[in-house]
Design a protein around this motif. Structure first.
Motif, PDB file in Angstrom:
ATOM      1  N   LEU A  11       0.829  -1.201   0.000  1.00 19.08           N
ATOM      2  CA  LEU A  11       0.000   0.000   0.000  1.00 19.08           C
ATOM      3  C   LEU A  11       0.869   1.259   0.000  1.00 19.08           C
ATOM      4  CD1 LEU A  11      -2.787   1.338   0.140  1.00 19.08           C
ATOM      5  CD2 LEU A  11      -2.651   1.141   2.645  1.00 19.08           C
ATOM      6  N   VAL A  12       1.921   1.264   0.794  1.00 20.07           N
ATOM      7  CA  VAL A  12       2.831   2.416   0.837  1.00 20.07           C
ATOM      8  C   VAL A  12       3.469   2.632  -0.539  1.00 20.07           C
ATOM      9  CG1 VAL A  12       5.000   3.266   1.825  1.00 20.07           C
ATOM     10  CG2 VAL A  12       3.259   2.252   3.313  1.00 20.07           C
ATOM     11  N   ILE A  13       3.939   1.554  -1.174  1.00 22.61           N
ATOM     12  CA  ILE A  13       4.550   1.660  -2.496  1.00 22.61           C
ATOM     13  C   ILE A  13       3.537   2.194  -3.506  1.00 22.61           C
ATOM     14  CG2 ILE A  13       5.539   0.317  -4.404  1.00 22.61           C
ATOM     15  CD1 ILE A  13       6.801  -1.507  -2.224  1.00 22.61           C
ATOM     16  N   LEU A  14       2.315   1.695  -3.453  1.00 24.70           N
ATOM     17  CA  LEU A  14       1.255   2.162  -4.354  1.00 24.70           C
ATOM     18  C   LEU A  14       0.985   3.646  -4.150  1.00 24.70           C
ATOM     19  CD1 LEU A  14      -0.993   1.432  -6.446  1.00 24.70           C
ATOM     20  CD2 LEU A  14      -2.474   1.040  -4.466  1.00 24.70           C
ATOM     21  N   LEU A  15       0.829   4.071  -2.905  1.00 26.98           N
ATOM     22  CA  LEU A  15       0.529   5.480  -2.624  1.00 26.98           C
ATOM     23  C   LEU A  15       1.679   6.407  -3.022  1.00 26.98           C
ATOM     24  CD1 LEU A  15      -1.332   5.149   0.803  1.00 26.98           C
ATOM     25  CD2 LEU A  15      -2.325   5.608  -1.457  1.00 26.98           C
ATOM     26  N   LEU A  16       2.912   5.995  -2.784  1.00 25.88           N
ATOM     27  CA  LEU A  16       4.058   6.816  -3.193  1.00 25.88           C
ATOM     28  C   LEU A  16       4.126   6.942  -4.715  1.00 25.88           C
ATOM     29  CD1 LEU A  16       6.829   5.537  -0.740  1.00 25.88           C
ATOM     30  CD2 LEU A  16       5.787   7.824  -0.776  1.00 25.88           C
ATOM     31  N   THR A  17       3.833   5.864  -5.401  1.00 29.04           N
ATOM     32  CA  THR A  17       3.849   5.889  -6.868  1.00 29.04           C
ATOM     33  C   THR A  17       2.742   6.783  -7.408  1.00 29.04           C
ATOM     34  OG1 THR A  17       4.742   3.637  -6.888  1.00 29.04           O
ATOM     35  CG2 THR A  17       3.793   4.454  -8.941  1.00 29.04           C
ATOM     36  N   PRO A  46      -1.170   2.117 -11.550  1.00 26.16           N
ATOM     37  CA  PRO A  46      -1.922   1.514 -10.436  1.00 26.16           C
ATOM     38  C   PRO A  46      -2.638   0.226 -10.843  1.00 26.16           C
ATOM     39  CG  PRO A  46      -2.301   3.869 -10.498  1.00 26.16           C
ATOM     40  CD  PRO A  46      -1.546   3.521 -11.748  1.00 26.16           C
ATOM     41  N   LEU A  47      -3.177   0.198 -12.062  1.00 26.74           N
ATOM     42  CA  LEU A  47      -3.841  -1.027 -12.521  1.00 26.74           C
ATOM     43  C   LEU A  47      -2.855  -2.184 -12.619  1.00 26.74           C
ATOM     44  CD1 LEU A  47      -6.215   0.396 -15.286  1.00 26.74           C
ATOM     45  CD2 LEU A  47      -6.842  -0.446 -13.002  1.00 26.74           C
ATOM     46  N   LEU A  48      -1.692  -1.929 -13.183  1.00 27.72           N
ATOM     47  CA  LEU A  48      -0.678  -2.976 -13.299  1.00 27.72           C
ATOM     48  C   LEU A  48      -0.150  -3.396 -11.921  1.00 27.72           C
ATOM     49  CD1 LEU A  48       1.265  -1.634 -16.408  1.00 27.72           C
ATOM     50  CD2 LEU A  48      -0.182  -3.684 -16.297  1.00 27.72           C
ATOM     51  N   MET A  49      -0.017  -2.442 -11.025  1.00 28.71           N
ATOM     52  CA  MET A  49       0.468  -2.746  -9.682  1.00 28.71           C
ATOM     53  C   MET A  49      -0.521  -3.601  -8.900  1.00 28.71           C
ATOM     54  SD  MET A  49       2.078   0.972  -8.735  1.00 28.71           S
ATOM     55  CE  MET A  49       2.912   0.549  -7.203  1.00 28.71           C
ATOM     56  N   LEU A  50      -1.786  -3.410  -9.160  1.00 28.16           N
ATOM     57  CA  LEU A  50      -2.825  -4.149  -8.433  1.00 28.16           C
ATOM     58  C   LEU A  50      -3.237  -5.444  -9.128  1.00 28.16           C
ATOM     59  CD1 LEU A  50      -4.983  -1.116  -7.307  1.00 28.16           C
ATOM     60  CD2 LEU A  50      -3.485  -2.533  -5.882  1.00 28.16           C
ATOM     61  N   LEU A  51      -2.698  -5.696 -10.314  1.00 24.08           N
ATOM     62  CA  LEU A  51      -3.068  -6.891 -11.065  1.00 24.08           C
ATOM     63  C   LEU A  51      -2.683  -8.177 -10.337  1.00 24.08           C
ATOM     64  CD1 LEU A  51      -4.286  -8.075 -13.646  1.00 24.08           C
ATOM     65  CD2 LEU A  51      -2.003  -7.895 -14.679  1.00 24.08           C
ATOM     66  N   ALA A  52      -1.451  -8.273  -9.861  1.00 25.40           N
ATOM     67  CA  ALA A  52      -1.016  -9.503  -9.175  1.00 25.40           C
ATOM     68  C   ALA A  52      -1.820  -9.757  -7.894  1.00 25.40           C
ATOM     69  CB  ALA A  52       0.478  -9.460  -8.879  1.00 25.40           C
ATOM     70  N   PRO A  53      -1.994  -8.753  -7.025  1.00 28.07           N
ATOM     71  CA  PRO A  53      -2.831  -9.024  -5.848  1.00 28.07           C
ATOM     72  C   PRO A  53      -4.264  -9.418  -6.214  1.00 28.07           C
ATOM     73  CG  PRO A  53      -1.580  -7.010  -5.515  1.00 28.07           C
ATOM     74  CD  PRO A  53      -1.360  -7.431  -6.940  1.00 28.07           C
ATOM     75  N   ALA A  54      -4.829  -8.777  -7.233  1.00 30.01           N
ATOM     76  CA  ALA A  54      -6.201  -9.120  -7.632  1.00 30.01           C
ATOM     77  C   ALA A  54      -6.279 -10.546  -8.155  1.00 30.01           C
ATOM     78  CB  ALA A  54      -6.692  -8.136  -8.694  1.00 30.01           C
ATOM     79  N   LEU A  55      -5.324 -10.931  -8.998  1.00 30.43           N
ATOM     80  CA  LEU A  55      -5.305 -12.301  -9.513  1.00 30.43           C
ATOM     81  C   LEU A  55      -5.090 -13.309  -8.393  1.00 30.43           C
ATOM     82  CD1 LEU A  55      -3.258 -11.833 -12.809  1.00 30.43           C
ATOM     83  CD2 LEU A  55      -5.717 -12.306 -12.588  1.00 30.43           C
ATOM     84  N   PHE A  74       4.100  -9.170  -3.557  1.00 32.69           N
ATOM     85  CA  PHE A  74       3.347  -8.041  -4.110  1.00 32.69           C
ATOM     86  C   PHE A  74       4.203  -6.774  -4.087  1.00 32.69           C
ATOM     87  CE2 PHE A  74      -0.857 -10.043  -2.443  1.00 32.69           C
ATOM     88  CZ  PHE A  74      -0.849 -10.965  -3.477  1.00 32.69           C
ATOM     89  N   SER A  75       4.935  -6.575  -3.000  1.00 37.02           N
ATOM     90  CA  SER A  75       5.801  -5.395  -2.883  1.00 37.02           C
ATOM     91  C   SER A  75       6.881  -5.401  -3.953  1.00 37.02           C
ATOM     92  CB  SER A  75       6.447  -5.348  -1.497  1.00 37.02           C
ATOM     93  OG  SER A  75       5.473  -5.205  -0.494  1.00 37.02           O
ATOM     94  N   LEU A  76       7.490  -6.558  -4.192  1.00 37.06           N
ATOM     95  CA  LEU A  76       8.516  -6.646  -5.230  1.00 37.06           C
ATOM     96  C   LEU A  76       7.934  -6.317  -6.605  1.00 37.06           C
ATOM     97  CD1 LEU A  76      10.451  -9.823  -4.068  1.00 37.06           C
ATOM     98  CD2 LEU A  76      11.393  -7.507  -4.296  1.00 37.06           C
ATOM     99  N   ILE A  77       6.764  -6.828  -6.892  1.00 40.09           N
ATOM    100  CA  ILE A  77       6.124  -6.560  -8.178  1.00 40.09           C
ATOM    101  C   ILE A  77       5.854  -5.061  -8.338  1.00 40.09           C
ATOM    102  CG2 ILE A  77       3.963  -6.877  -9.475  1.00 40.09           C
ATOM    103  CD1 ILE A  77       3.986  -9.797  -8.349  1.00 40.09           C
ATOM    104  N   MET A  78       5.424  -4.408  -7.289  1.00 36.77           N
ATOM    105  CA  MET A  78       5.075  -2.990  -7.337  1.00 36.77           C
ATOM    106  C   MET A  78       6.295  -2.065  -7.315  1.00 36.77           C
ATOM    107  SD  MET A  78       1.926  -2.902  -4.685  1.00 36.77           S
ATOM    108  CE  MET A  78       0.321  -3.557  -5.067  1.00 36.77           C
ATOM    109  N   LEU A  79       7.387  -2.542  -6.766  1.00 37.23           N
ATOM    110  CA  LEU A  79       8.552  -1.692  -6.523  1.00 37.23           C
ATOM    111  C   LEU A  79       9.125  -1.082  -7.801  1.00 37.23           C
ATOM    112  CD1 LEU A  79      10.314  -0.621  -4.273  1.00 37.23           C
ATOM    113  CD2 LEU A  79      11.710  -2.691  -4.459  1.00 37.23           C
TER     114      LEU A  79
END
Length: 188
Positions: A11-17, A46-55, A74-79
């Protein structure tokens, strides 16, 4: 405390991005953000970052309600998305000659390490996991470069260096994925 931090990190990585993307898109007059498709990134990242958690929630959590979410993966994918946006915010793509190349290697290492951690337990033998992670990385690198072509190159910007840059970026992304596959395979 560590578990809570691990759960909060994606969530922190998503919000910073998203925060950096919003500033880039809505704060006028910052030259380093000009012609870099930040409006499209504000939607796509954001859509790409949330794709792995959603799947993961759709396929794994539904089948195994007791499964623990792989927040670290998930953090590694978003980083990589955060690193990319931060590189633009700090003007590193235009001021550090090797920044783009390092990003293609390192961000694919992050991305495919996360993916490898998610899929790793279900792939046997270990060498097959390494090949799968590397192959996924190559396919994603090609897809990314097609996106760059569509966004930047086809309109005439960056034409002088497009061919060499694209080949180099695909090779570095695939090499980063191979390293991720080796690390994840070794970890397993």
């Amino acid at each position: 405390m560590r578990v809570r931090l691990t759960r909060m990190l994606p969530l922190v990585i998503l919000l910073l991005t998203v925060g950096q993307l919003a500033v880039a898109e809505w704060w006028p007059g910052i030259d380093r953000f000009a012609d870099k498709a930040f409006g499209a990134r504000l939607v796509a990242y954001p859509l790409l970052m949330l794709l792995a958690p959603a799947l993961w929630w759709w396929f794994v959590k539904r089948l195994r309600p007791d499964a623990v979410a792989p927040y670290g993966a998930f953090s590694l994918i978003m980083l990589g998305f955060l690193v990319d946006v931060t590189g633009n915010s700090a003007d590193l793509y235009d001021t550090v000659s090797w920044w783009d190349d390092a990003n293609h290697f390192v961000n694919w290492f992050f991305l495919l390490s996360g993916i490898g951690l998610i899929i790793g337990d279900s792939v046997r033998p270990r060498w097959a996991l390494v090949l799968l992670v590397t192959g996924l990385g190559a396919v994603l690198a090609i897809g990314w470069e097609l996106g760059e072509w569509y966004t930047f190159i086809r309109h005439g910007t960056e034409l002088d260096t497009a061919y060499e840059d694209t080949l180099g970026d695909e090779a570095l992304g695939t090499l980063g994925a191979l390293c991720a596959g080796l690390v994840v395979g070794r970890r397993r």
